[in-house]
Design a protein around this motif. Structure first.
Motif, PDB file in Angstrom:
ATOM      1  N   GLU A 207      47.765   9.995  -4.269  1.00 57.85           N
ATOM      2  CA  GLU A 207      48.989  10.194  -5.060  1.00 57.85           C
ATOM      3  C   GLU A 207      48.816  11.414  -5.964  1.00 57.85           C
ATOM      4  N   LEU A 208      48.251  12.474  -5.393  1.00 60.14           N
ATOM      5  CA  LEU A 208      47.805  13.630  -6.170  1.00 60.14           C
ATOM      6  C   LEU A 208      48.909  14.257  -7.009  1.00 60.14           C
ATOM      7  N   GLU A 209      50.056  14.551  -6.399  1.00 62.67           N
ATOM      8  CA  GLU A 209      51.128  15.243  -7.122  1.00 62.67           C
ATOM      9  C   GLU A 209      51.699  14.379  -8.242  1.00 62.67           C
ATOM     10  N   LEU A 210      51.845  13.088  -7.985  1.00 59.86           N
ATOM     11  CA  LEU A 210      52.341  12.181  -9.018  1.00 59.86           C
ATOM     12  C   LEU A 210      51.329  12.066 -10.155  1.00 59.86           C
ATOM     13  N   ALA A 211      50.044  11.937  -9.805  1.00 59.03           N
ATOM     14  CA  ALA A 211      48.993  11.840 -10.823  1.00 59.03           C
ATOM     15  C   ALA A 211      48.943  13.098 -11.675  1.00 59.03           C
ATOM     16  N   LYS A 212      49.062  14.262 -11.036  1.00 59.14           N
ATOM     17  CA  LYS A 212      49.069  15.529 -11.772  1.00 59.14           C
ATOM     18  C   LYS A 212      50.211  15.564 -12.773  1.00 59.14           C
ATOM     19  N   ALA A 213      51.374  15.094 -12.352  1.00 55.37           N
ATOM     20  CA  ALA A 213      52.550  15.116 -13.218  1.00 55.37           C
ATOM     21  C   ALA A 213      52.378  14.161 -14.394  1.00 55.37           C
ATOM     22  N   LEU A 214      51.925  12.939 -14.141  1.00 53.21           N
ATOM     23  CA  LEU A 214      51.842  11.925 -15.184  1.00 53.21           C
ATOM     24  C   LEU A 214      50.727  12.193 -16.191  1.00 53.21           C
ATOM     25  N   ILE A 215      49.598  12.699 -15.716  1.00 51.16           N
ATOM     26  CA  ILE A 215      48.451  12.897 -16.613  1.00 51.16           C
ATOM     27  C   ILE A 215      48.390  14.322 -17.150  1.00 51.16           C
ATOM     28  N   GLY A 216      49.248  15.196 -16.638  1.00 52.65           N
ATOM     29  CA  GLY A 216      49.276  16.590 -17.068  1.00 52.65           C
ATOM     30  C   GLY A 216      49.865  16.768 -18.454  1.00 52.65           C
ATOM     31  N   PRO A 217      49.894  18.002 -18.962  1.00 54.58           N
ATOM     32  CA  PRO A 217      50.380  18.280 -20.323  1.00 54.58           C
ATOM     33  C   PRO A 217      51.845  17.927 -20.542  1.00 54.58           C
ATOM     34  N   ASN A 218      52.629  17.877 -19.456  1.00 51.67           N
ATOM     35  CA  ASN A 218      54.051  17.535 -19.575  1.00 51.67           C
ATOM     36  C   ASN A 218      54.345  16.074 -19.228  1.00 51.67           C
TER      37      ASN A 218
ATOM     38  N   LYS B 150      40.853  15.159 -15.427  1.00 50.06           N
ATOM     39  CA  LYS B 150      41.940  16.071 -15.780  1.00 50.06           C
ATOM     40  C   LYS B 150      41.664  17.489 -15.291  1.00 50.06           C
ATOM     41  N   LEU B 151      40.418  17.939 -15.426  1.00 45.97           N
ATOM     42  CA  LEU B 151      40.052  19.265 -14.907  1.00 45.97           C
ATOM     43  C   LEU B 151      40.249  19.311 -13.404  1.00 45.97           C
ATOM     44  N   TRP B 152      39.826  18.253 -12.729  1.00 44.66           N
ATOM     45  CA  TRP B 152      39.974  18.155 -11.271  1.00 44.66           C
ATOM     46  C   TRP B 152      41.444  18.276 -10.874  1.00 44.66           C
ATOM     47  N   LEU B 153      42.329  17.619 -11.629  1.00 47.88           N
ATOM     48  CA  LEU B 153      43.752  17.618 -11.297  1.00 47.88           C
ATOM     49  C   LEU B 153      44.435  18.950 -11.578  1.00 47.88           C
ATOM     50  N   THR B 154      43.819  19.795 -12.397  1.00 45.32           N
ATOM     51  CA  THR B 154      44.430  21.101 -12.684  1.00 45.32           C
ATOM     52  C   THR B 154      44.146  22.123 -11.598  1.00 45.32           C
ATOM     53  N   LYS B 155      43.213  21.819 -10.714  1.00 50.42           N
ATOM     54  CA  LYS B 155      42.802  22.795  -9.702  1.00 50.42           C
ATOM     55  C   LYS B 155      43.838  22.915  -8.586  1.00 50.42           C
ATOM     56  N   ALA B 156      44.003  24.148  -8.110  1.00 48.68           N
ATOM     57  CA  ALA B 156      44.935  24.388  -7.006  1.00 48.68           C
ATOM     58  C   ALA B 156      44.453  23.687  -5.740  1.00 48.68           C
ATOM     59  N   ASN B 157      43.138  23.691  -5.530  1.00 46.05           N
ATOM     60  CA  ASN B 157      42.546  23.017  -4.371  1.00 46.05           C
ATOM     61  C   ASN B 157      41.450  22.059  -4.854  1.00 46.05           C
ATOM     62  N   PRO B 158      41.844  20.865  -5.306  1.00 43.99           N
ATOM     63  CA  PRO B 158      40.863  19.909  -5.844  1.00 43.99           C
ATOM     64  C   PRO B 158      39.817  19.515  -4.808  1.00 43.99           C
ATOM     65  N   GLU B 159      38.599  19.302  -5.289  1.00 37.96           N
ATOM     66  CA  GLU B 159      37.544  18.829  -4.401  1.00 37.96           C
ATOM     67  C   GLU B 159      37.920  17.473  -3.811  1.00 37.96           C
TER      68      GLU B 159
END
Length: 219
Positions: free
Chosen positions: A106-117, A169-178
């Motif tokens: 659920e990468l895109e959803l997780a990025k959105a929810l835990i991101g700065p916005n 959080k750092l992992w989720l900010t990456k364009a190509n997460p490990e």
């Protein structure tokens, strides 16, 4: 198209619109009108699925934690009473890896929810989940070895949990997460390496000597 397929299609549209808008405008600034417009659906269609925006956010977050807790329940069911420290460490790795794998799904959803916005409360809920996992494994370890509290326990736990969240959080900010397995390995290593080792210093050599060598090489 069947009714089930129509519902699934509508929910995918709403989810995609929600993720896009959170990233663009921030969770606190988007409205149901924004979501329906971005999803290209009527407001009445939205209300057939969700009561309002808070209900939508709660739906996504509950879905996440219900899925993770279900996986962890299976892990705990398979847990044996008598375990070595190595077995407990492997069990901790397995639990964290399952969480990371689901976040990756659920990468895109997780990025959105835990991101700065996103939703700051979502991060707090993840911290609480990790704290519960850590505490359960610490209790098992305490039964196997003598534990020394070098700093007060509440501070120690907060340091560990904050580090875990920071890595995620750092992992989720990456364009190509490990891939999940790699990030899980990184997280586990942070638990058993000293700060000096994490920064690449050799623990077999006194830290002061390593700094002197580094300074000399930079001259």
């Amino acid at each position: 198209m069947s009714v089930h397929q129509k519902i699934a299609t509508t929910e995918r549209k709403i989810k995609a619109a929600f993720i896009y808008l959170v990233n663009e405008k921030g969770l606190s600034h988007i409205t149901v009108k924004d979501i329906t417009k971005a999803a290209n659906i009527n407001r009445s269609t939205f209300y057939k699925h969700f009561i309002d925006k808070p209900h939508l956010v709660d739906h996504y977050e509950k879905q996440f934690f219900e899925h993770v807790n279900k996986m962890l329940k299976v892990e705990n069911t398979n847990q044996i009473c008598e375990q070595s420290i190595e077995e407990i460490q492997l069990q901790l790795y397995s639990k964290i890896n399952k969480i990371i794998e689901y976040i990756y799904d659920e990468l895109e959803l997780a990025k959105a929810l835990i991101g700065p916005n996103g939703d700051p409360y979502f991060e707090e809920k993840i911290k609480e989940l990790l704290r519960n996992i850590l505490n359960s494994d610490i209790e098992l370890i305490k039964g196997n070895i003598n534990v020394k509290n070098y700093i007060p326990e509440d501070y120690a736990h907060e340091v560990v949990i904050s580090e875990l969240i920071s890595v995620i959080k750092l992992w989720l900010t990456k364009a190509n997460p490990e891939p999940p397995q790699k990030i899980s390995e990184i997280i586990i290593k942070t638990r058993y390496l000293s700060p000096h080792e994490l920064l690449g210093f050799d623990n077999s050599i006194p830290f002061e000597d390593q700094l002197a060598t580094a300074d000399h090489e930079n001259e």
